[in-house]
Design an enzyme around this catalytic site. Structure first.
Site, mmCIF file in Angstrom:
data_model
loop_
_atom_site.group_PDB
_atom_site.id
_atom_site.type_symbol
_atom_site.label_atom_id
_atom_site.label_comp_id
_atom_site.label_asym_id
_atom_site.label_seq_id
_atom_site.Cartn_x
_atom_site.Cartn_y
_atom_site.Cartn_z
ATOM 1 N N HIS A 263 0.773 -1.140 0.132
ATOM 2 C CA HIS A 263 0.083 0.005 -0.178
ATOM 3 C C HIS A 263 0.884 1.306 -0.060
ATOM 4 C CE1 HIS A 263 -3.770 -2.112 0.243
ATOM 5 N NE2 HIS A 263 -3.175 -2.752 1.284
ATOM 6 N N ASP A 326 0.082 -6.039 5.883
ATOM 7 C CA ASP A 326 -0.723 -6.864 5.252
ATOM 8 C C ASP A 326 -0.711 -6.550 3.770
ATOM 9 O OD1 ASP A 326 -2.035 -4.646 5.742
ATOM 10 O OD2 ASP A 326 -3.958 -5.564 5.784
ATOM 11 N N GLU A 327 -1.486 -7.350 2.942
ATOM 12 C CA GLU A 327 -1.618 -7.188 1.669
ATOM 13 C C GLU A 327 -0.507 -6.631 0.722
ATOM 14 O OE1 GLU A 327 -6.379 -6.252 1.687
ATOM 15 O OE2 GLU A 327 -5.052 -4.580 1.942
ATOM 16 N N ALA A 328 0.608 -7.697 1.012
ATOM 17 C CA ALA A 328 1.979 -7.134 0.403
ATOM 18 C C ALA A 328 2.464 -8.178 -0.598
ATOM 19 C CB ALA A 328 2.857 -6.666 1.372
#
Length: 353
Positions: A263, A326-328
């Site tokens: 992000h 997260d979400e990497a």
């Protein structure tokens, strides 16, 4: 029959206590409530007698200012107690130790209101409960007649069930003005919440001024929309200090969120050398999870993040900074020579490690 009557006599107070507790419109529901007969009626003779510490006086004046805004009547503050005078008394006492650092005792009778707590935070929360017991118009420009305000007599002993009572506030995707954030903090405090989790960096926007890296707000704070217009904004460090101070007066701790390693497209658009590929990038206008993240094999990334967090720590007194994690996706790391070399030098078996 006598046994049945006796049993009803034993259980009737408990049943009444439960029913009365449910009738008290306070959020969150207080730990213990005992309702009493009668009401406390406000009039111009009511005064405030409060401990003269800055925090308690600040909280007391907040309440008085809201009453003034609602009724155009100013409550007088006394330094000593006078006979035949009805007071809202506000003091810290060791007798409230049972309630802990954020709890309080609130006693409302026809002759006055007493607030006792162990700490200034407890005093503040007791006043929030008193606010909730007031008419719905309290704190608004309604010009109510003070004499029409009355609240039922009761005793409340309250303490929080959870130490961390927070809400997430995502300004990364949608920029919010400072006045709106203050209103949000007011609502948190009104409901006795004590954490504002402030999401300040995202793929869709970088919202916090970092003096060492001006491109983060010059470039990363703005995204180009489908209609060709630019959308965004950011908070100067002065504005952030203002928000943090405003929150602290209401016993709300601001926890900043600085996303990493994913992000981060707003940061990569500002400084593409922090990526695995070198870009170019644009601040993202779509929602989702994207493959371009900070390069784990590039030493300059760690220097950048250390510099950013150093400025962040100077702005926020919170013990915590949320760093995402997260979400990497590891797609870029898998193909990046620098990341692969880092894995080898650190004896890591996978990108996830």
């Amino acid at each position: 029959m006598k046994k049945i009557v006796l049993l009803l006599g034993l259980f009737f107070p408990s049943i009444m206590s439960i029913a009365q507790n449910q009738l008290v419109n306070v959020i969150p529901k207080p730990y213990h409530v005992v309702s009493e007969a009668g009401v406390f009626k406000f009039d111009e003779s009511v005064r405030i007698l409060a401990e003269t510490t800055p925090g308690i006086l600040k909280s007391a004046h907040m309440f008085a200012d809201q009453l003034l805004k609602t009724t155009a009547t100013s409550l007088r503050f006394d330094s000593v107690r006078y006979k035949n005078t009805r007071y809202i008394t506000i003091f810290r006492e060791d007798s409230a130790r049972w309630c802990g650092p954020e709890g309080y005792h609130l006693v409302i009778s026809g002759n006055g209101i007493e607030i006792v707590a162990l700490t200034e935070a407890g005093i503040f929360y007791a006043l929030q409960t008193l606010r909730q017991l007031m008419p719905a118009e309290f704190g608004q420009d309604k010009n109510l007649d003070l004499s029409t305000i009355e609240i039922p007599c009761m005793t409340i002993s309250d303490k929080p069930r959870f130490i961390w009572r927070g809400m997430n506030f995502d300004c990364g995707r949608h920029f919010m003005e400072v006045d709106f954030i203050k209103r949000y903090i007011d609502l948190l405090a009104f409901h006795k919440m004590n954490i504002l989790h402030w999401h300040l960096t995202e793929d869709q926007g970088w919202r916090i001024e970092i003096k060492k890296y001006p491109e983060l707000t010059k470039v990363g704070a703005w995204r180009k929309e489908d209609d060709g217009g630019m959308y965004g904004g950011f908070y100067t460090q002065a504005q952030i200090r203002e928000v943090v101070a405003y929150a602290a007066e209401r016993y709300v701790t601001v926890v900043p969120e600085i996303e990493m390693p994913g992000h981060a497209l707003a940061a990569l658009a500002s400084y593409p050398q922090l990526s695995c590929t070198g870009g170019p990038f644009e601040v993202e206008k779509r929602w989702g999870v994207f493959n371009d993240i900070y390069c784990a094999g590039n030493d300059s990334v760690f220097i950048f993040l250390q510099d950013v967090l150093t400025e962040v720590m100077d702005l926020f007194p919170s013990k915590y900074i949320h760093i995402g994690g997260d979400e990497a996706p590891k797609v870029r790391w898998e193909a990046c020579p620098k990341c692969q070399a880092r894995m080898k030098s650190e004896n890591l078996k996978s990108e996830e490690e």
